[in-house]
Design an enzyme around this catalytic site. Structure first.
Site, PDB file in Angstrom:
ATOM      1  N   GLN A 120      54.667  39.079  41.847  1.00 47.10           N
ATOM      2  CA  GLN A 120      53.310  39.355  41.388  1.00 47.10           C
ATOM      3  C   GLN A 120      52.702  40.514  42.195  1.00 47.10           C
ATOM      4  OE1 GLN A 120      51.518  37.579  38.797  1.00 47.10           O
ATOM      5  NE2 GLN A 120      50.392  39.481  39.043  1.00 47.10           N
ATOM      6  N   ARG A 129      61.108  29.125  41.163  1.00 50.57           N
ATOM      7  CA  ARG A 129      59.684  28.826  41.364  1.00 50.57           C
ATOM      8  C   ARG A 129      59.610  27.376  41.829  1.00 50.57           C
ATOM      9  NH1 ARG A 129      54.481  29.916  37.602  1.00 50.57           N
ATOM     10  NH2 ARG A 129      54.899  31.931  38.546  1.00 50.57           N
ATOM     11  N   HIS A 160      54.015  34.928  46.446  1.00 47.04           N
ATOM     12  CA  HIS A 160      54.323  35.321  45.061  1.00 47.04           C
ATOM     13  C   HIS A 160      54.643  36.831  45.054  1.00 47.04           C
ATOM     14  CE1 HIS A 160      54.655  35.058  40.866  1.00 47.04           C
ATOM     15  NE2 HIS A 160      53.426  34.740  40.501  1.00 47.04           N
ATOM     16  N   CYS A 198      46.168  37.604  38.406  1.00 53.42           N
ATOM     17  CA  CYS A 198      47.580  37.302  38.126  1.00 53.42           C
ATOM     18  C   CYS A 198      47.737  36.488  36.853  1.00 53.42           C
ATOM     19  CB  CYS A 198      48.203  36.580  39.314  1.00 53.42           C
ATOM     20  SG  CYS A 198      47.332  35.068  39.754  1.00 53.42           S
ATOM     21  N   ARG A 213      54.807  42.821  34.785  1.00 55.86           N
ATOM     22  CA  ARG A 213      55.713  41.861  35.445  1.00 55.86           C
ATOM     23  C   ARG A 213      57.149  42.101  34.963  1.00 55.86           C
ATOM     24  NH1 ARG A 213      53.937  36.917  37.328  1.00 55.86           N
ATOM     25  NH2 ARG A 213      56.092  36.649  37.988  1.00 55.86           N
ATOM     26  N   ASP A 220      41.999  34.898  41.792  1.00 57.00           N
ATOM     27  CA  ASP A 220      42.993  33.946  41.294  1.00 57.00           C
ATOM     28  C   ASP A 220      42.285  32.583  41.177  1.00 57.00           C
ATOM     29  OD1 ASP A 220      45.368  32.642  40.617  1.00 57.00           O
ATOM     30  OD2 ASP A 220      46.185  32.637  42.652  1.00 57.00           O
TER      31      ASP A 220
END
Ligand code: CP
Ligand code: NVA
Length: 305
Positions: A132, A102, A129, A264, A292, A224
């Protein structure tokens, strides 16, 4: 699939394979079935940004598969003191069986993949992402039993999450409508790829400025944060720019009656979503967060076994 850097790394068929393995692993996880699919394997987890879900779901995920996760804060490894990505990739490839990273610049992840000799998984960059977005499709399939003939509506910033959703939906054949202020539209190049994929899969993609127009007939409402990691300095101007881009009861009212709400996470109640929506009956955000782990376990098996 050699790496998972963006949704371009998977075919539609591979997405379905990941989902069927994730479904099996989820079911078995509930029955405490012990797996050794990645016994003896090590996943390095490089973090240059904060994380709750990605860190914990990858670390428990690899452990449940019989392997180990090694948390590597980029501040604590030599990468943070200027060692090159090139050398880091070559060295870590000698010890590890896979790396999840990340970070900020997506090009850093590409460089890691180019110079290393082990699978690289993108755990979020400024641009994408993918773990996700794959989880989001998996969650939608659980609730809707289908992935085509559905309309996803994303309201808010044209950011990393929006980019991966654009690519994931258009690849799989789901319609997507994004409502965002003009200055925060998704990246044009990524949008063009999504438009091409939409033509190939027979789905629709649009970017508009009016959230209520976008939300008409939505099967899935998604939002988001207004300011992503790295955007902290722009917090105030973003609060002003996004104040009309909130998923609230008015928006939910123009969606389908059985629409589901996704986020998310982390969420900011009162900003991009109201508490009544995210904590309401149509919200599936905690199932989404759980997924996830199941989806990423499937990704790790596909890449590292
Ligand atoms: N959704 C997500 O990636 O959460 P974290 O930032 O907590 O990992
Ligand atoms: N867009 C957000 C997602 C966090 C999971 C960010 O980049 O901070």
């Amino acid at each position: 699939m050699k790496h998972l850097l963006t949704m371009a790394d998977l075919t539609k068929k591979e997405i379905k394979e990941v989902f069927s393995l994730a479904k099996k692993l989820k079911k078995e996880n509930k029955k405490n079935v012990v797996h050794k699919l990645l016994a003896g394997k090590s996943l390095g987890m490089i973090f240059a940004k904060s994380s709750t879900r990605t860190r914990v779901s990858f670390e428990t995920g690899i452990y449940q598969l019989g392997g180990q996760g090694i948390f590597l804060s980029s501040n604590d490894i030599q990468l943070g003191r200027g060692e090159s990505i090139n050398d880091t990739a070559k060295v870590l490839s000698r010890y590890l069986d896979g790396i999840m990273i990340r970070t900020f610049a997506h090009t850093d992840v590409e460089e890691l993949a180019e110079h290393g000799s082990i699978p690289i998984i993108n755990g979020l960059t400024d641009s994408y992402h993918p773990c996700q977005a794959l989880t989001d499709l998996f969650t939608i399939y659980e609730y809707k039993g289908q992935l085509s003939n559905l309309k996803m509506v994303y309201i808010g910033d044209g950011n990393n999450v929006a980019h991966s959703l654009l690519l994931a939906t258009t690849k799989i054949g789901m319609d997507i409508s994004i409502a965002t202020p003009n200055d925060y539209r998704p990246d044009l190049e990524i949008l063009h790829v999504a438009e091409r994929w939409a033509r190939e899969s027979g789905s629709q993609v649009e970017v508009v400025t009016d959230p209520l127009q976008a939300a008409q007939g939505a099967d899935i409402l998604y939002t988001d944060v207004w300011a992503s990691m790295g955007d902290e300095m722009e917090k105030e101007e973003r609060e002003e720019a996004f104040k009309d881009y909130q998923v609230n009861a008015e928006v939910m009212n123009v969606a389908q009656d059985d629409a589901i709400f996704l986020h998310c996470l982390p969420a900011h109640r009162g900003e991009e979503v109201t508490a009544d929506v995210i904590d309401g009956e149509q919200s599936v955000v905690f199932e989404q967060a759980e997924n996830r782990m199941h989806v990423q376990k499937a990704i790790m098996v596909k890449l590292m076994k």
